[in-house]
Motif scaffolding. Sequence first.
Motif, PDB file in Angstrom:
ATOM      1  N   TRP A  54       0.852  -1.197   0.000  1.00 32.55           N
ATOM      2  CA  TRP A  54       0.000   0.000   0.000  1.00 32.55           C
ATOM      3  C   TRP A  54       0.883   1.240   0.000  1.00 32.55           C
ATOM      4  CZ3 TRP A  54      -5.069   0.495  -0.817  1.00 32.55           C
ATOM      5  CH2 TRP A  54      -5.874  -0.635  -0.673  1.00 32.55           C
ATOM      6  N   THR A  55       0.477   2.249  -0.770  1.00 31.07           N
ATOM      7  CA  THR A  55       1.209   3.503  -0.856  1.00 31.07           C
ATOM      8  C   THR A  55       0.240   4.667  -0.721  1.00 31.07           C
ATOM      9  OG1 THR A  55       2.709   2.438  -2.425  1.00 31.07           O
ATOM     10  CG2 THR A  55       2.830   4.830  -2.286  1.00 31.07           C
ATOM     11  N   ASP A  56       0.629   5.690   0.045  1.00 33.87           N
ATOM     12  CA  ASP A  56      -0.134   6.934   0.151  1.00 33.87           C
ATOM     13  C   ASP A  56       0.332   7.828  -0.991  1.00 33.87           C
ATOM     14  OD1 ASP A  56      -1.271   9.375   0.726  1.00 33.87           O
ATOM     15  OD2 ASP A  56      -0.531   9.474   2.790  1.00 33.87           O
ATOM     16  N   ASP A  66       1.138   1.249   6.226  1.00 38.49           N
ATOM     17  CA  ASP A  66       0.402   0.098   6.763  1.00 38.49           C
ATOM     18  C   ASP A  66      -1.061   0.508   6.726  1.00 38.49           C
ATOM     19  OD1 ASP A  66      -0.866  -1.868   8.191  1.00 38.49           O
ATOM     20  OD2 ASP A  66       0.392  -1.676   9.987  1.00 38.49           O
ATOM     21  N   ILE A  67      -1.804  -0.034   5.781  1.00 38.57           N
ATOM     22  CA  ILE A  67      -3.194   0.407   5.556  1.00 38.57           C
ATOM     23  C   ILE A  67      -4.062   0.215   6.788  1.00 38.57           C
ATOM     24  CG2 ILE A  67      -4.142  -1.727   4.587  1.00 38.57           C
ATOM     25  CD1 ILE A  67      -4.679   1.814   3.171  1.00 38.57           C
ATOM     26  N   TYR A  78      -5.028   6.348  -1.777  1.00 38.26           N
ATOM     27  CA  TYR A  78      -4.098   5.255  -1.508  1.00 38.26           C
ATOM     28  C   TYR A  78      -4.134   4.274  -2.663  1.00 38.26           C
ATOM     29  CZ  TYR A  78      -4.467   7.274   3.111  1.00 38.26           C
ATOM     30  OH  TYR A  78      -4.450   8.153   4.143  1.00 38.26           O
ATOM     31  N   GLN A  79      -2.981   3.658  -2.925  1.00 38.60           N
ATOM     32  CA  GLN A  79      -2.899   2.664  -3.989  1.00 38.60           C
ATOM     33  C   GLN A  79      -2.326   1.366  -3.436  1.00 38.60           C
ATOM     34  OE1 GLN A  79      -0.574   4.409  -7.183  1.00 38.60           O
ATOM     35  NE2 GLN A  79      -2.462   5.001  -8.243  1.00 38.60           N
ATOM     36  N   PHE A  80      -2.865   0.272  -3.959  1.00 40.87           N
ATOM     37  CA  PHE A  80      -2.370  -1.060  -3.649  1.00 40.87           C
ATOM     38  C   PHE A  80      -1.739  -1.607  -4.920  1.00 40.87           C
ATOM     39  CE2 PHE A  80      -3.169  -5.732  -3.327  1.00 40.87           C
ATOM     40  CZ  PHE A  80      -2.315  -5.973  -2.268  1.00 40.87           C
ATOM     41  N   THR A 149      -2.806  -2.196 -10.045  1.00 42.24           N
ATOM     42  CA  THR A 149      -2.862  -1.052  -9.140  1.00 42.24           C
ATOM     43  C   THR A 149      -4.330  -0.772  -8.826  1.00 42.24           C
ATOM     44  OG1 THR A 149      -0.868  -0.116 -10.109  1.00 42.24           O
ATOM     45  CG2 THR A 149      -2.237   1.360  -8.787  1.00 42.24           C
ATOM     46  N   THR A 151      -6.761   1.615  -6.666  1.00 36.15           N
ATOM     47  CA  THR A 151      -6.727   2.931  -6.031  1.00 36.15           C
ATOM     48  C   THR A 151      -8.036   3.184  -5.304  1.00 36.15           C
ATOM     49  OG1 THR A 151      -5.290   3.731  -7.812  1.00 36.15           O
ATOM     50  CG2 THR A 151      -6.363   5.404  -6.447  1.00 36.15           C
ATOM     51  N   SER A 169      -8.546  -5.572   3.653  1.00 40.48           N
ATOM     52  CA  SER A 169      -7.620  -6.692   3.820  1.00 40.48           C
ATOM     53  C   SER A 169      -7.948  -7.889   2.942  1.00 40.48           C
ATOM     54  CB  SER A 169      -7.593  -7.141   5.283  1.00 40.48           C
ATOM     55  OG  SER A 169      -8.860  -7.639   5.681  1.00 40.48           O
TER      56      SER A 169
END
Length: 182
Positions: A54-56, A66-67, A78-80, A149, A151, A169
Amino acid sequence: MHKIVTGVVASASGLALLLGGAGTFALWNAEASTRPATVSSGTLALSANPDGVWTDITNGRSDVVDITTVRMVPGNTYQFHQTLDVTATGDDLTADLTWVPQSITGDAELIAASTQSLSLASTSSSLAPAGRTSWTVTSTDGTSVLDVTFTIGLSSDVTTGKGQSIDLSGIAFTLTQKPIGP
């Protein structure tokens, strides 16, 4: 009596003709075999690699997060990122890859207020967008690696969903064959 004898003789003669004809009646037939041939079915398989992160990306950031500890507010995105292995082989085989909306659970109001999208990239598979939530994957030889990706965010004008949560999750992806046709 003469009529009876004549009837019996005529019946016996008719029966003899019928029996004699049954032994000589035949239809022609012939048989041939083709070369041996086998038709095999294609494959369609999807598996997730354990490299999800996960990225902000709010305001141009690219911070790994950490989502489970994130407290999303209006304006956050946020992107996974994760790779998926796809095996799609077969004549005319195309399939749609998407995420399963039911795999995102939590408070309905916050889920409805969030924006969600999916994008894919691959150097080994033919991809085409099929809307905001789906991508079409065309068959290839062997296994292709897709960079997925997902989002999720809240636009800055959202006023609902305060104090609520979304459980990300269990995000699940599906690959479903498209029907062959025009």
